[in-house]
Enzyme design. Sequence first.
Site, PDB file in Angstrom:
ATOM      1  N   ASP A 204      17.145 -29.346   1.759  1.00  0.00           N
ATOM      2  CA  ASP A 204      17.293 -28.367   0.676  1.00  0.00           C
ATOM      3  C   ASP A 204      17.207 -26.911   1.114  1.00  0.00           C
ATOM      4  OD1 ASP A 204      17.383 -30.419  -1.200  1.00  0.00           O
ATOM      5  OD2 ASP A 204      15.209 -30.472  -1.409  1.00  0.00           O
TER       6      ASP A 204
ATOM      7  N   GLU B 285      -3.122   2.514 -11.418  1.00  0.00           N
ATOM      8  CA  GLU B 285      -3.799   3.674 -11.992  1.00  0.00           C
ATOM      9  C   GLU B 285      -2.898   4.914 -11.914  1.00  0.00           C
ATOM     10  OE1 GLU B 285      -4.858   1.609  -9.651  1.00  0.00           O
ATOM     11  OE2 GLU B 285      -7.048   1.493  -9.549  1.00  0.00           O
TER      12      GLU B 285
ATOM     13  N   CYS C  15      -7.053   5.914  -5.595  1.00  0.00           N
ATOM     14  CA  CYS C  15      -7.035   5.877  -7.051  1.00  0.00           C
ATOM     15  C   CYS C  15      -8.336   6.385  -7.657  1.00  0.00           C
ATOM     16  CB  CYS C  15      -6.739   4.467  -7.537  1.00  0.00           C
ATOM     17  SG  CYS C  15      -5.030   4.008  -7.232  1.00  0.00           S
TER      18      CYS C  15
END
Lengths: 328, 328
Positions: free
Chosen positions: B195, B46, B79
Amino acid sequence: MAAAVALGERGRGRTAPNPHVGCVIVKEGRVVGRGWTQPGGRPHAEAMALAEARDDSRGAIAYVTLEPCAHESERGLACANLLVDSGVARAVVAVRDPDSRTNGRGLENLRTAGIAVVTGVESEAAERSMAGFLMRHRLGRPFVTLKLAMSIDGKIALPSGESRWITGEDARAHVHGERARADMILVGRGTYEADGPRLDVRLPGLEDRSPRRAILTRGDTVEGWTRLGNPEEVHALRDVNDLLVEGGSGAASAFLAADLVDRMLIYRAPILIGEGKSALGYVGLDSIAAAHRRWMLTDTRPLGIDRLEVYERVRASSGKVGTGFPPG
Amino acid sequence: MAAAVALGERGRGRTAPNPHVGCVIVKEGRVVGRGWTQPGGRPHAEAMALAEARDDSRGAIAYVTLEPCAHESERGLACANLLVDSGVARAVVAVRDPDSRTNGRGLENLRTAGIAVVTGVESEAAERSMAGFLMRHRLGRPFVTLKLAMSIDGKIALPSGESRWITGEDARAHVHGERARADMILVGRGTYEADGPRLDVRLPGLEDRSPRRAILTRGDTVEGWTRLGNPEEVHALRDVNDLLVEGGSGAASAFLAADLVDRMLIYRAPILIGEGKSALGYVGLDSIAAAHRRWMLTDTRPLGIDRLEVYERVRASSGKVGTGFPPG
């Protein structure tokens, strides 16, 4: 020609060792005759279509999915001769007949009689439709479809052996439809022991279309069933165009290891099983690289809550799926 | 609102523990401001949209995917207050914020200031987009995605352990995209050993979006990695909205057995492996019946020669996939 291929499909599973051929006769833009190979292999598609067309065949165009046969038999005249006698002006043929009794002679007889002959029209669709018959004449064995029903993770049973039901009713009904379209179904000894009496077609109206049954076993045969000692013995099945291998895991793996599967129907249930029995055992693989470029997904669609995945074998000779041969 | 949800997605993977919110400000049918939660969680969507709109916000409509926050912080004003000060006439909100510091107070503050407030617009799309944040506030854990790459028959390696490559480059690139969208990725000890260093995002332009990494192990942790002793410890991950479980088989099975997987990404290679290592081990299943009605295929599409299958957990509470909660 697409209509002729569709008509031919009506005979599938009931014409072997004859091919399921379709024929459409068109005069002045109007269909005047339609035919398909009848149960047992006779009458042929052309004979049926010409019988419907009667005098309208004069000057008409005959569309036929396979080269008309050139050989007389006690069961009927050669279709090439029937077409000549009918007075058709033109013959459109999808695929040449590899049967040594015809193999070009049917086309030749038509041309000699002054009929205009066109070949190779819609040949890919016709090749797919009659893949079993064509493969039998070219490779000496039926077209082999393998059916596998499994979970997302490739399992077919719990460690306890419990396996009912992985897939739902729609998928199981689809299997019965595939049985009706096969000339013969084959199972391993274990599946015979578990399901033997049930291996028929149980769809309303199709009960009489249950195919012949075969068992893959090193042991004794079963009365009324054909015995195969190993997958290579499919080469001895002289009167089977389409063979459906239904399992179980051992029979499926043996056919895959022998590279004798042309198409797989995977009925995939939206479930995970985890620890349990795998759909396949050893299939002859030495490396991951060797597993690639063998299968192509050619169709996938929902079947109730499950999903059908159709994979076809990519044959190195042509890079195509299906019979792997260029149209004849 | 659909545009606001799409804007919010731009922040995915970089805003946790904050939600990735989107905001669009419209005045007289024209978009005058667009915003999305910025990396690190601030500024909020916002604030960004209002900064762009400036004076055009007077009398405008603000579309925002999540209820505007009601709590001040040293990093920015609430906000709801920003919207009041901006002079917007109307606020359209997709989903109520379950964060206890807001949870309705944001909407109340807007209404008290005389702003017309509409809620529940496009709430399903917004719920899906912010499922991780919403699940963390409602169930106290992240939204968990499990990635599995496997063959048609559910295998991930040969008996020898050889597993490269099951899937192709397109599928592997897609995994990297999913990593960039996650807040944290988790692997088991075995996959870490094999990995570990490679578990980053290797897509051009997204190298800086590699998520935090976690290891599931009963043993020692690894420096720089978060350690989870068991799957239940996801409840302790306070600042992770979206967790991606990458495997191997042990970690995947443990999360499934704990019923802590909300979504599965199956990368399906068109190959058969047969004898080999299964994708999953024991997942807590007692019967086939218990395996049903848990997963729904919500998306499937080709990825190069492979195929992605997206399955979402059907939660009994709502019969719906996703967070399993009715829109707030």
